[in-house]
Scaffold this motif. Sequence first.
Motif, short mmCIF file in Angstrom:
data_model
loop_
_atom_site.label_atom_id
_atom_site.label_comp_id
_atom_site.label_asym_id
_atom_site.label_seq_id
_atom_site.Cartn_x
_atom_site.Cartn_y
_atom_site.Cartn_z
N CYS A 18 3.30 -14.70 5.80
CA CYS A 18 3.17 -13.55 4.88
C CYS A 18 3.70 -13.96 3.50
O CYS A 18 4.73 -13.47 3.03
N ASN A 19 2.99 -14.87 2.86
CA ASN A 19 3.49 -15.48 1.62
C ASN A 19 3.63 -14.49 0.47
O ASN A 19 4.52 -14.62 -0.37
N SER A 20 2.74 -13.50 0.43
CA SER A 20 2.80 -12.57 -0.70
C SER A 20 4.08 -11.73 -0.70
O SER A 20 4.50 -11.23 -1.74
N LEU A 21 4.69 -11.59 0.48
CA LEU A 21 5.94 -10.84 0.54
C LEU A 21 7.07 -11.54 -0.20
O LEU A 21 8.00 -10.91 -0.71
N THR A 26 11.45 -10.72 -4.89
CA THR A 26 12.15 -9.43 -5.06
C THR A 26 12.38 -8.70 -3.73
O THR A 26 12.85 -7.57 -3.74
N LEU A 27 12.03 -9.32 -2.61
CA LEU A 27 12.22 -8.66 -1.31
C LEU A 27 13.69 -8.34 -1.08
O LEU A 27 14.56 -9.22 -1.16
N ASN A 48 10.80 -14.66 12.93
CA ASN A 48 9.83 -15.73 12.70
C ASN A 48 9.45 -15.76 11.23
O ASN A 48 8.79 -14.86 10.72
N LEU A 49 9.88 -16.82 10.55
CA LEU A 49 9.56 -17.01 9.13
C LEU A 49 8.72 -18.26 8.93
O LEU A 49 8.71 -18.85 7.84
N SER A 50 7.99 -18.69 9.94
CA SER A 50 7.24 -19.94 9.85
C SER A 50 6.09 -19.85 8.85
O SER A 50 5.50 -18.80 8.64
N GLY A 51 5.81 -20.98 8.22
CA GLY A 51 4.68 -21.08 7.31
C GLY A 51 4.83 -20.35 6.00
O GLY A 51 3.83 -20.06 5.34
N LEU A 52 6.05 -20.07 5.56
CA LEU A 52 6.27 -19.37 4.30
C LEU A 52 6.51 -20.38 3.17
O LEU A 52 7.54 -21.05 3.13
N ARG A 53 5.58 -20.46 2.24
CA ARG A 53 5.69 -21.44 1.15
C ARG A 53 6.72 -21.03 0.10
O ARG A 53 7.27 -21.89 -0.59
N THR A 71 19.35 -14.22 17.65
CA THR A 71 19.44 -15.26 18.69
C THR A 71 18.33 -16.31 18.57
O THR A 71 18.46 -17.40 19.11
N LYS A 72 17.24 -15.96 17.88
CA LYS A 72 16.10 -16.89 17.80
C LYS A 72 15.55 -16.89 16.38
O LYS A 72 15.23 -15.84 15.84
N LEU A 73 15.42 -18.09 15.79
CA LEU A 73 14.95 -18.22 14.41
C LEU A 73 13.90 -19.32 14.32
O LEU A 73 14.09 -20.42 14.83
N SER A 74 12.77 -19.01 13.66
CA SER A 74 11.74 -20.02 13.41
C SER A 74 11.53 -20.20 11.92
O SER A 74 11.24 -19.25 11.19
N LEU A 75 11.69 -21.45 11.49
CA LEU A 75 11.39 -21.85 10.11
C LEU A 75 10.35 -22.96 10.11
O LEU A 75 10.32 -23.80 9.20
N ALA A 76 9.47 -22.95 11.11
CA ALA A 76 8.46 -24.00 11.24
C ALA A 76 7.58 -24.05 9.99
O ALA A 76 7.16 -23.02 9.47
N ARG A 77 7.31 -25.26 9.52
CA ARG A 77 6.42 -25.53 8.39
C ARG A 77 6.90 -24.91 7.08
O ARG A 77 6.10 -24.73 6.16
N CYS A 78 8.16 -24.58 6.99
CA CYS A 78 8.73 -24.14 5.71
C CYS A 78 9.17 -25.37 4.91
O CYS A 78 9.56 -26.39 5.48
N HIS A 79 9.13 -25.26 3.59
CA HIS A 79 9.49 -26.39 2.73
C HIS A 79 11.01 -26.42 2.54
O HIS A 79 11.55 -25.85 1.59
N ILE A 80 11.68 -27.09 3.46
CA ILE A 80 13.14 -27.18 3.42
C ILE A 80 13.53 -28.53 2.80
O ILE A 80 13.00 -29.57 3.20
N THR A 81 14.45 -28.50 1.84
CA THR A 81 14.93 -29.75 1.24
C THR A 81 16.12 -30.24 2.04
O THR A 81 17.12 -29.54 2.19
#
Length: 508
Positions: A18-21, A26-27, A48-53, A71-81
Amino acid sequence: MTLVFACHCLSSLDLSSCNSLFMSGTLLSKPETMPQAQKALAYLQELNLSGLRYLSDLSFNRLVSCMPHLTKLSLARCHITFEFDPYHGSSHYNSSCILSFRNLQCFLKEQASSLQALDLSGTSITAQAMKSLVQIEKLHLQELVLQNCQDLTNEAVSFLCKHQPSLTLLDISSCSELSDQAVLAVSTSLQALQNLRLGKIHRLTDGAFEHFGQLRSLQNLDISECSLVSGNKLVKAFSHPELQPKLASLSFAFCSLLRDSSVLSLARTLSSSLRVLDLSSCVSLTNMSIQAISSHFTHLMVLRMAWCRELTDWGLLGIEEPQQAPDCGREALEQIPKVLTDSDWQESQKKYRASLQALHYLQELDLMACHKLTDMSITKVICFPELRRLSLSLVHEITDSSLVAIARGCRNLEHLSLSHCGNLTDGGFMEAASYLRRLQRLNISGCNQLTYQTLLAIGKECTQLKNLDVSMCSGIRVADIKLFQAQLPLQTCIQSHFAGGADLFLTL
C-alpha cells in the motif's frame, strides 16, 4: 485510518504494497489521531508491511508505537539500509527518507520479549547485521523468513542457528550464496524445527542431509528446485531405525535427479505421516513411483506429479507393465499390448495391486502434462469424494468420457484445469456440468472444439463459479463471451485472451 479506527479488536493488519499510504509521510502525523490509533491497535499481534517502497523510520515508529503486543512482523522486500548509518551515532531515529537497520534493531530490543516471528525476505541483510539481530537480549524467535536474501552467508546462518535455537520455522529458500554448510548447521542446532524451506538453493547437494535425522520434530520440508539433490542421503536419514519421522509435507518439485528407488524408500518410511507430496517435474520417475505412492501413502491428501511424463495408464491402474527383453524380436514386440483393455483392468483386480484409487483422502491431484495418460485410466481411478482440486491440463488424449467420469466421481471439485485437452466437446460439458455444482475455478483454455453451448451449460449448473479461462478457444467467439459475462454475477472473472480464433502469432 477511518476504517482502522472503527475496528476495536484488530489482531492482524496487512498493509503490504500500500505504497500510497506512506508516500507523503503524513500517516499518523496529526497528534489528535494517535489516541484513536492506540485504542484501535492496542491488541494487534500481526503486522505486514512487506513491499513498501516509501516506508521510513519516522512512519514505522509512529505505527508500531501503537502496537505494544506485536508478535509477528513482516518487512519483506522493504528498502532497509544495513551498512550505511544516517544518524552518525545519534540515538534519535526519525528519518523521513530511509528505513534503517539501526532503527529496526532498536524496535526489536524494545519488543524482544513478545516478538516471535520476523520476515526480512528480499532484503540485503548482511552477515554482520544478522549477527547483531540474533544476539539481541531476550529475543527468542520461533519463525524467521529470509527468502531470497542474496547476501546471506553460510557463516551467518550458522551464527543464527547457534543463537536462536528455539526456531520452529526457518525459510532460507532462494538464498544463492548458501550451500551444504548452512543446512548442516540447521540440522545440528535447531532441534525444535518443524518447518524448513530450502527451495532454489542451487549449491545444495545430498551431503547437506547427512545429519537430518536429528530434526525429529520436522513436519514440513521443501527442497524444490535443488537440482543437485537426488534424495539418497535424505532417505538414509529418515530410515534410521530409532527415528520415527513426523514429516507431513515434502516437496521434491523440479529435482530431476530423484529416482524411483528413493520414492519407494520414502514411501515405506513416511507412510503413516505424510499428507502432502510434491514431485512435480521429477522427470525420471516412472510407474514404479506412482504404484509405491498408491500402496503406502494411503492417507495422502495432496499429490502433485505434473510433468512426470513417464507415467502411463499401467501405473495409475496398478497393473504391471509388460517388459521388453533386450533381444526381443519384432514378433515378440507385437505381442506386447500397447493399449490397455477392460480385461487388463479386470485381471489386475484379482492381483490386489494398489491403484491410484487407493488414495481415498485425496483433496488435490495434479497430473498436468502426463501426456501418456488416456481415458483407460482416468475413467477408472479418478474417483475421489473429497477431491477439491484437479489438473489434467495438457493430457491430450482424454475425451468426454474422462470428463463425465471425473464429474460423477468427484462431486466436491472446486478447481478444475483442463487446458489444451483438445478432444473435449460441448457434449461432455453438457453432461458433466450438473455434477460440478461446487466448481469455483475452471480452466478450459485451448480446447478448440468447445463453443457457446459449453458456456451455457456451465452458466446454468455451476452457480458458484468465480473464475473461468477460455483463452485460445477458437470455437468460442468474443460476442459469446460478452453475452455470457452479462448473465453472471459481477464477481465472476472471465479470461478470454485470443479467444474466437484471434491470430496469436500476428498479435505477438
